[in-house]
Design an enzyme around this catalytic site. Structure first.
Site, PDB file in Angstrom:
ATOM      1  N   PRO A 169       4.291  -5.165  -0.944  1.00  0.00           N
ATOM      2  CA  PRO A 169       4.239  -3.996  -1.816  1.00  0.00           C
ATOM      3  C   PRO A 169       4.128  -4.407  -3.286  1.00  0.00           C
ATOM      4  CG  PRO A 169       6.498  -4.414  -1.134  1.00  0.00           C
ATOM      5  CD  PRO A 169       5.651  -5.447  -0.467  1.00  0.00           C
ATOM      6  N   GLY A 185       0.756  -1.242   0.000  1.00  0.00           N
ATOM      7  CA  GLY A 185       0.000   0.000   0.000  1.00  0.00           C
ATOM      8  C   GLY A 185       0.785   1.289   0.000  1.00  0.00           C
ATOM      9  N   CYS A 189     -14.288   4.075 -28.466  1.00  0.00           N
ATOM     10  CA  CYS A 189     -15.535   4.802 -28.712  1.00  0.00           C
ATOM     11  C   CYS A 189     -16.346   5.057 -27.454  1.00  0.00           C
ATOM     12  CB  CYS A 189     -16.348   4.040 -29.737  1.00  0.00           C
ATOM     13  SG  CYS A 189     -15.459   4.003 -31.286  1.00  0.00           S
ATOM     14  N   TYR A 233      -0.348  -1.902 -12.246  1.00  0.00           N
ATOM     15  CA  TYR A 233      -1.778  -1.787 -12.573  1.00  0.00           C
ATOM     16  C   TYR A 233      -1.982  -1.155 -13.947  1.00  0.00           C
ATOM     17  CZ  TYR A 233      -1.742  -2.717  -7.597  1.00  0.00           C
ATOM     18  OH  TYR A 233      -1.486  -3.261  -6.369  1.00  0.00           O
TER      19      TYR A 233
HETATM   20  N1  LLP Z   1      -1.765  -6.928  -0.668  1.00  0.00           N
HETATM   21  C1  LLP Z   1      -3.088  -7.021  -0.877  1.00  0.00           C
HETATM   22  C2  LLP Z   1      -3.873  -7.987  -0.112  1.00  0.00           C
HETATM   23  C3  LLP Z   1      -3.699  -6.167  -1.826  1.00  0.00           C
HETATM   24  O1  LLP Z   1      -5.019  -6.251  -2.021  1.00  0.00           O
HETATM   25  C4  LLP Z   1      -2.919  -5.233  -2.561  1.00  0.00           C
HETATM   26  C5  LLP Z   1      -3.524  -4.371  -3.554  1.00  0.00           C
HETATM   27  C6  LLP Z   1      -1.530  -5.208  -2.313  1.00  0.00           C
HETATM   28  C7  LLP Z   1      -0.995  -6.057  -1.355  1.00  0.00           C
HETATM   29  C8  LLP Z   1      -0.601  -4.302  -3.035  1.00  0.00           C
HETATM   30  O2  LLP Z   1      -0.854  -2.958  -2.830  1.00  0.00           O
HETATM   31  P1  LLP Z   1       0.155  -1.858  -3.398  1.00  0.00           P
HETATM   32  O3  LLP Z   1       1.455  -1.974  -2.645  1.00  0.00           O
HETATM   33  O4  LLP Z   1       0.352  -2.121  -4.854  1.00  0.00           O
HETATM   34  O5  LLP Z   1      -0.546  -0.582  -3.155  1.00  0.00           O
HETATM   35  N2  LLP Z   1      -5.823  -1.189  -9.454  1.00  0.00           N
HETATM   36  C9  LLP Z   1      -5.609  -0.195  -8.435  1.00  0.00           C
HETATM   37  C10 LLP Z   1      -4.874  -0.749  -7.230  1.00  0.00           C
HETATM   38  C11 LLP Z   1      -5.552  -1.937  -6.598  1.00  0.00           C
HETATM   39  C12 LLP Z   1      -4.841  -2.472  -5.390  1.00  0.00           C
HETATM   40  C13 LLP Z   1      -5.454  -3.720  -4.900  1.00  0.00           C
HETATM   41  N3  LLP Z   1      -4.773  -4.368  -3.828  1.00  0.00           N
HETATM   42  C14 LLP Z   1      -4.868   0.993  -9.040  1.00  0.00           C
HETATM   43  O6  LLP Z   1      -4.584   0.980 -10.231  1.00  0.00           O
HETATM   44  O7  LLP Z   1      -4.584   1.966  -8.346  1.00  0.00           O
END
Ligand code: LLP
Length: 419
Positions: free
Chosen positions: A276, A239, A344, A373
């Site tokens: 992460p 996150g 479109c 993403y």
């Molecule tokens: N662990 C779990 C259980 C998660 O659900 C997620 C992300 C992560 C780790 C990794 O989080 P990060 O470090 O990447 O923030 N599609 C969206 C983001 C969705 C995130 C979902 N879960 C976007 O494009 O912003």
């Protein structure tokens, strides 16, 4: 810091001119930098270094096999949320004992396959899932290592769609119920409690919500130990946010995150797992596109690119900002464009009123911060071929997912005999 820099007024990926890749591959395409992936992974290992830890890269952010293999060879574990991601991690050479399985809806078939292939831990998100896993593991004569994902009811203060740690979100079990559920887990066959898990959201730009949540995890660790459970691992989720613009966004540094982790949970004697995704692959990738047309609208100029919302959906889906820069360094950003794709629907808009240097048909532009993403959320909407991916290392590059041909795309459909 990333490795997409201008040299002699031309944007490079490490030592490769992006124009050369565009000539070889055609646009649009994603391009990733190995050096940036390495650097971002190492920032986390350095930040957590004094503690026993495993950085489990969130495969969902970018699941290309080459990316996973590179991170796996650096020692990364993987956080997967489907058996498909599990297979990708394994195919990239990551051993099962470095893979954690998260997600609210694991099916029995997925549990069986992961137990069969080898898994470090299941992050269990509900009581029905706990029962299902117990049944599956017991029937196989196996023992499933588990952590319960707790929902700490903390507002991550991020985009509504990617906030996961409030009580109204579908994730985890309420903190207040955790002790009862752990007690139940301890009684069920086929399960072995190894730790606690949480993940409160994505693209956090402040450490305070993490700190509030991790403090609750520390309290829960003491309580569960007092109840007689072995809590050896804490999975603190992912996150940590990244800067999507060069100007005003300053998310916390991994080093400060690491210091906060030590402060909140560092004295519990637990192995720390983190998940992460974005911080490792986000700024390690760009999406490269060409200008197809410049169109004068009523009081606005449209920059029509050959990339579209099906290739990079974040602006359409979350209203997300991605810096857009010309590959040949332009003059001052004194032209204002609505940057759009060819799909479109009006949602196929990357940016409105974006100041950019003057651009012309055929010019190349790069969307920064598109390594997480981006490709993973791409589709073939409007029958557009899935966008290819390229990996750069030093002065060479390789296509790590080719653009499919139209014949390949057509061959995936079948027409029933009765038609
Ligand atoms: N662990 C779990 C259980 C998660 O659900 C997620 C992300 C992560 C780790 C990794 O989080 P990060 O470090 O990447 O923030 N599609 C969206 C983001 C969705 C995130 C979902 N879960 C976007 O494009 O912003």
């Amino acid at each position: 810091m990333d490795h997409f820099l201008y040299r002699d007024a031309e944007l490079h990926a490490e030592d490769v001119m992006l124009r050369d890749i565009a000539d070889a591959v055609g646009t649009p395409f994603y391009c990733y930098s190995t050096a940036t992936l390495t650097r971002h992974f190492q920032l986390f290992t350095e930040a957590l270094a004094p503690l026993p830890h495993l950085v489990c890269y969130a495969v969902k952010a970018n699941s290309n096999l080459a990316v996973l293999k590179h991170l796996g060879e650096l020692g990364a574990g993987m956080d997967v949320v489907s058996i498909g991601e599990y297979h990708r991690a394994r195919a990239a050479g990551v051993p099962g004992d470095r893979i954690v399985f998260s997600g609210v809806g694991k099916t029995r078939a997925e549990m069986r396959a992961a137990l069969d292939g080898g898994i470090r831990q299941f992050n269990v998100e509900s009581e029905p899932e706990l029962d299902a896993l117990s049944e599956v593991a017991a029937a196989m004569g196996a023992t499933a290592p588990i952590a319960l994902r707790v929902n700490p009811d903390v507002d991550a203060r991020t985009h509504e769609k990617i906030s996961t740690g409030r009580k109204e979100d579908k994730f985890g079990v309420p903190l207040a119920r955790a002790r009862d559920i752990y007690a139940r887990a301890a009684r069920l066959p086929g399960l072995r409690v190894v730790g606690i898990d949480m993940h409160i959201g994505s693209q956090l730009t402040d450490l305070a919500p993490f700190e509030a949540a991790y403090t609750k995890v520390a309290d829960l660790t003491h309580a569960l130990r007092a109840d007689g459970h072995r809590i050896d691992r804490l999975d603190l989720g992912g996150g940590l946010g990244i800067p999507y613009t060069r100007s005003n966004e300053v998310p916390p540094l991994p080093l400060d995150y690491g210091a906060m982790v030590r402060r909140t949970v560092g004295d519990l004697g637990c192995e720390i797992e983190i998940e992460p995704g974005r911080l490792i692959s986000g700024n390690a990738g760009i999406l490269l596109a060409s200008v197809i047309y410049l169109k004068q609208g009523e009081g606005r100029d449209f920059l029509i690119l050959d990339a579209a919302m099906n290739d990079l959906i974040r602006p359409a889906m979350y209203g997300a900002w991605h810096d857009i820069v010309p590959v040949i360094e332009g003059g001052a950003a004194n032209h204002v464009y609505d940057v759009v794709g060819p799909v479109c629907e009006s949602g196929d808009t990357f940016a409105r009123g974006r100041p950019l240097p003057q651009l012309a048909e055929g010019d190349l532009v790069a969307f920064r911060s598109a390594g997480a993403y981006g490709a993973v959320m791409a589709s073939e909407y409007n029958a557009r071929p899935l966008v290819p991916e390229v990996l750069v290392q030093g002065d060479h590059f390789a296509v790590i997912r080719p653009r499919p041909s139209f014949d390949e795309m057509l061959a995936r459909d079948t027409i029933p005999q009765w038609l």
